[in-house]
Design a protein around this motif. Structure first.
Motif, short mmCIF file in Angstrom:
data_model
loop_
_atom_site.label_atom_id
_atom_site.label_comp_id
_atom_site.label_asym_id
_atom_site.label_seq_id
_atom_site.Cartn_x
_atom_site.Cartn_y
_atom_site.Cartn_z
N HIS A 118 0.89 -1.15 0.00
CA HIS A 118 0.00 0.00 0.00
C HIS A 118 0.93 1.20 0.00
O HIS A 118 1.61 1.46 0.99
CB HIS A 118 -0.91 -0.02 1.23
N LEU A 119 0.99 1.91 -1.11
CA LEU A 119 2.05 2.86 -1.38
C LEU A 119 1.63 4.31 -1.17
O LEU A 119 0.57 4.73 -1.67
CB LEU A 119 2.53 2.67 -2.83
N ILE A 120 2.48 5.05 -0.45
CA ILE A 120 2.32 6.49 -0.27
C ILE A 120 3.64 7.13 -0.71
O ILE A 120 4.71 6.73 -0.22
CB ILE A 120 2.09 6.88 1.20
N VAL A 121 3.56 8.10 -1.59
CA VAL A 121 4.75 8.77 -2.07
C VAL A 121 4.58 10.27 -1.86
O VAL A 121 3.60 10.86 -2.32
CB VAL A 121 5.00 8.47 -3.57
N LEU A 144 5.31 7.92 -11.48
CA LEU A 144 4.64 7.32 -10.33
C LEU A 144 3.67 6.24 -10.78
O LEU A 144 3.54 5.21 -10.12
CB LEU A 144 3.92 8.39 -9.50
N ASP A 145 3.01 6.42 -11.91
CA ASP A 145 2.11 5.39 -12.43
C ASP A 145 2.87 4.10 -12.72
O ASP A 145 2.38 3.00 -12.42
CB ASP A 145 1.41 5.87 -13.70
N GLU A 146 4.07 4.21 -13.28
CA GLU A 146 4.86 3.01 -13.58
C GLU A 146 5.31 2.33 -12.29
O GLU A 146 5.24 1.10 -12.16
CB GLU A 146 6.08 3.38 -14.42
N VAL A 147 5.76 3.11 -11.33
CA VAL A 147 6.26 2.56 -10.07
C VAL A 147 5.14 1.91 -9.26
O VAL A 147 5.33 0.88 -8.62
CB VAL A 147 6.94 3.68 -9.24
#
Length: 184
Positions: A32-35, A51-54
């Motif tokens: 669950h990613l937060i950048v 960010l979409d790719e990552v």
């Protein structure tokens, strides 16, 4: 699927986060990613990725969405990994400043007694940095500085990255074969 929260901040070292996400996505762990905004910039500048790719294969949250499910103690996460962790994010977490989703999720992770693994990526360190790390460690976080070892005779940057990411995975209780352990 085992739920883990992963935070990426604006410290240099996006390569560590990318490798961690790659390993987690290939296993039975759902990131669950937060950048942070600065984290997104560092990813772009250091890897050329968007960010979409990552975030492909991850559940992505806006750092500004403090009402997201992962901001609650009722969210069944195993823990949280902040990699790389800027000194700004580390200071906020050490003071309990839950002013965005990343720092709120870290605060909730600590209050719920779950594993918070923080990987600071800064050098040199001054007394305030060290005091913030100590305060966070006293609150229950595990500090894993991005310091590769050399006993495994690394041959590439990937070997150095795998060592640090492997140490993070060790702290998270996630099995891996990213580096050869001492004496094996």
């Amino acid at each position: 699927m085992v739920e883990w929260i992963v935070g990426i901040t604006g410290a240099s070292g996006a390569i560590y986060a990318l490798r961690l996400l790659d390993v987690m996505k290939k296993s039975d762990y759902r990131p669950h990613l937060i950048v942070s905004a600065a984290g997104e910039r560092v990813i772009q500048e250091e890897s050329g990725l968007t960010l979409d790719e990552v975030s492909e294969g991850c559940q992505l949250y806006s750092v500004y969405d403090v009402g997201a499910s992962i901001a609650s103690g009722s969210f069944p996460a195993r823990g949280m990994i902040v990699l790389p962790c800027s000194m700004h994010a580390l200071a906020a977490m050490s003071l309990g400043l839950a002013d965005n989703l990343l720092t709120r999720a870290a605060d909730v992770t600590l209050k719920e007694g779950r594993k918070l693994i923080v990987v600071p990526r800064e050098t040199p360190l001054h007394a305030i940095h060290l005091e913030n790390m100590a305060r966070l460690a006293k609150a229950g976080a595990t500090i894993v500085p991005a310091m590769p070892a050399f006993y495994h005779e690394p041959k590439s940057i990937d070997d150095l990255v795998d060592f640090v990411v492997g140490k993070v995975l060790d702290q998270a209780g996630i099995e891996h074969a990213l580096f050869q352990r001492w004496g094996y």
